[in-house]
Design an enzyme around this catalytic site. Structure first.
Site, PDB file in Angstrom:
ATOM      1  N   ASP A  52     -39.592 -11.393  -8.353  1.00  0.00           N
ATOM      2  CA  ASP A  52     -39.552 -12.421  -9.384  1.00  0.00           C
ATOM      3  C   ASP A  52     -38.233 -12.318 -10.164  1.00  0.00           C
ATOM      4  O   ASP A  52     -37.170 -12.198  -9.555  1.00  0.00           O
ATOM      5  CB  ASP A  52     -40.782 -12.295 -10.298  1.00  0.00           C
ATOM      6  CG  ASP A  52     -41.047 -13.547 -11.111  1.00  0.00           C
ATOM      7  OD1 ASP A  52     -41.673 -14.472 -10.568  1.00  0.00           O
ATOM      8  OD2 ASP A  52     -40.618 -13.619 -12.280  1.00  0.00           O
ATOM      9  N   TYR A 102     -36.270 -18.654 -18.759  1.00  0.00           N
ATOM     10  CA  TYR A 102     -36.177 -19.849 -17.920  1.00  0.00           C
ATOM     11  C   TYR A 102     -35.131 -20.815 -18.471  1.00  0.00           C
ATOM     12  O   TYR A 102     -34.351 -21.412 -17.713  1.00  0.00           O
ATOM     13  CB  TYR A 102     -37.544 -20.542 -17.840  1.00  0.00           C
ATOM     14  CG  TYR A 102     -38.530 -19.797 -16.992  1.00  0.00           C
ATOM     15  CD1 TYR A 102     -38.687 -20.089 -15.638  1.00  0.00           C
ATOM     16  CD2 TYR A 102     -39.323 -18.781 -17.530  1.00  0.00           C
ATOM     17  CE1 TYR A 102     -39.591 -19.398 -14.853  1.00  0.00           C
ATOM     18  CE2 TYR A 102     -40.225 -18.086 -16.755  1.00  0.00           C
ATOM     19  CZ  TYR A 102     -40.356 -18.399 -15.417  1.00  0.00           C
ATOM     20  OH  TYR A 102     -41.237 -17.707 -14.634  1.00  0.00           O
ATOM     21  N   HIS A 124     -46.967 -12.386  -4.052  1.00  0.00           N
ATOM     22  CA  HIS A 124     -45.852 -12.320  -4.987  1.00  0.00           C
ATOM     23  C   HIS A 124     -45.858 -11.042  -5.823  1.00  0.00           C
ATOM     24  O   HIS A 124     -44.802 -10.517  -6.158  1.00  0.00           O
ATOM     25  CB  HIS A 124     -45.927 -13.545  -5.903  1.00  0.00           C
ATOM     26  CG  HIS A 124     -44.779 -13.695  -6.839  1.00  0.00           C
ATOM     27  ND1 HIS A 124     -43.495 -13.967  -6.419  1.00  0.00           N
ATOM     28  CD2 HIS A 124     -44.718 -13.601  -8.193  1.00  0.00           C
ATOM     29  CE1 HIS A 124     -42.688 -14.052  -7.468  1.00  0.00           C
ATOM     30  NE2 HIS A 124     -43.401 -13.831  -8.549  1.00  0.00           N
TER      31      HIS A 124
END
Length: 420
Positions: A208, A338, A395
């Site tokens: 990630d 982000y 993930h």
């Protein structure tokens, strides 16, 4: 709301917060001090949480859907019931406090990190970097096997000193007051942390955001690294004339697969990279809302059996991770990465598109949120020395398949890197 309940709400509704251990010593500190730390959430914060859970207002769900529209209502109700009646935060807090933890100021922020040293003095320093919506708790299953391999079927030569920081704005690290904490800046920050800890060379591991931050470290500081191990490969054309990088049929297929996936799954990404503050007001205030937002990503990106999230992730783990965001009030600030990524252009590799020359291991899990890029493509972007296509897992590799991940890290250290 009845007057009595409103009065009780006003008494208990303190801000979610954690009470932290004080630095060891005389209380004075400088910007380079490394202070011992332990997690100690206040009883008042727990009481506030329980009250907010009791006042949750859960919206309707269509009769003929499950997770298609987002978090499944029956599952969320079961999770909230477990949270109120069975979940024991103090047990999870004690588990996390079994790992040696510290804080130090780097780049103007008080950074929290696990620094769990191996009993084997020749162990390799390994920087583990988490992502979103994870935390340092993601690594609780692999820290023991990595640091003390002889207790987990390995040999002393498999040993690592583990350093696992909380990203700026995440968990127990300080929240930035200004913009600009993008993955590249965090990379420089973590290099500063490793330098302060006295590690001139070390390995990297992450998925990630951890994979993106670590790639920036590899681009800027290759001379300090003995190897890069990643369980998330994102790849974009490094630039140059298109004829230099012809797209193969398999690459075209993977591009279509990823576009199809992201068309259904990118809602969280769009809002967190454009209007994170608006979302933060609601999720910082509502434990049920925060839980629903986070567990939806664990459902969509894990190697689960059918729709059974419990087949991979226990409710204790999910709630421990959610609690870290909740009691520190960091859902909002953790979303800022982000926005920072978008500000730096959303790039995956360096601004110049240069190849990562550090020896790199790719651990590819089949339920990863994005389809594996073809090896032919990745070789143009990384110096791949180990390529492992796993039989299962998704993930959140350190949680879902800790044994496979640890085995792959050990093998990489044995065969592809040199540390003295």
């Amino acid at each position: 709301m009845p007057v009595q309940l409103l009065f009780l709400f006003c008494i208990l509704s303190v801000s979610f917060s954690a009470t932290f251990a004080q630095p060891v010593g005389d209380g004075s500190s400088s910007n380079t001090d490394i202070r011992e730390f332990s997690i100690a959430v206040s009883d008042e914060a727990i009481d506030d949480l329980n009250l907010r859970l009791s006042l949750s207002r859960i919206p309707d769900q269509l009769n003929n859907v499950s997770w298609e529209y987002g978090t499944d209502k029956p599952y969320l109700l079961s999770l909230l019931e477990y949270w109120r009646n069975d979940f024991d935060w103090r047990t999870q807090e004690a588990m996390l406090n079994d790992f040696d933890q510290y804080k130090t100021i780097i780049d103007g922020l008080d950074i929290h990190f696990i620094h769990h040293r191996s009993p084997h003095p020749d162990a390799i320093p390994l920087l583990l970097v988490h992502g979103w919506p994870g935390s340092i708790a993601e690594f609780h299953k692999i820290i023991g096997p990595l640091t003390d391999p002889t207790s987990y079927g390995g040999s002393a030569t498999d040993a690592f000193h583990v350093i696992a920081p909380s990203l700026p704005g995440f968990g127990f690290s300080e929240k930035p007051a200004t913009s600009g904490y993008n993955p590249e800046r965090m990379a420089h920050l973590f290099v500063g942390l490793m330098e302060r800890l006295g590690y001139p060379s070390y390995g990297l591991q992450g998925g990630d955001w951890g994979s993106i931050i670590n790639r920036n470290i590899a681009n800027h500081y290759p001379e300090r690294l003995i190897g890069l191990h990643t369980n998330l490969l994102q790849a974009r054309n490094p630039g140059g004339d298109a004829s230099d990088y012809p797209v193969t049929p398999l690459e075209q297929e993977r591009i279509r697969e990823n576009a199809s996936y992201m068309a259904k799954e990118r809602a969280y990404l769009e809002i967190q990279q454009t209007k994170p503050q608006t979302l933060g007001y609601g999720l910082n205030d509502s434990p049920a809302g925060l839980a629903a937002w986070i567990i939806e990503k664990f459902h969509s990106s894990s190697d689960i059996s059918g729709d059974d999230l419990d087949s991979v992730h226990t409710k204790d783990w999910l709630l421990t991770n959610i609690m870290i965001y909740l009691v520190t009030g960091t859902f909002n600030t953790a979303s800022w990465i982000y926005y920072g990524r978008r500000e730096e252009g959303g790039r995956v590799l360096s601004a110049s598109g240069k190849r990562v020359e550090v020896p790199t291991a790719a651990a590819l899990f089949p339920a990863e949120m994005l389809a594996w890029p073809p090896r032919s493509y990745v070789d143009r972007l990384y110096n791949i020395t180990q390529w492992t296509e796993m039989r299962c897992g998704g993930h959140f590799a350190a949680l879902e398949q800790p044994e496979l991940l640890v085995k792959d890290i050990r093998n990489f250290a044995r065969t592809s890197v040199s540390y003295t």
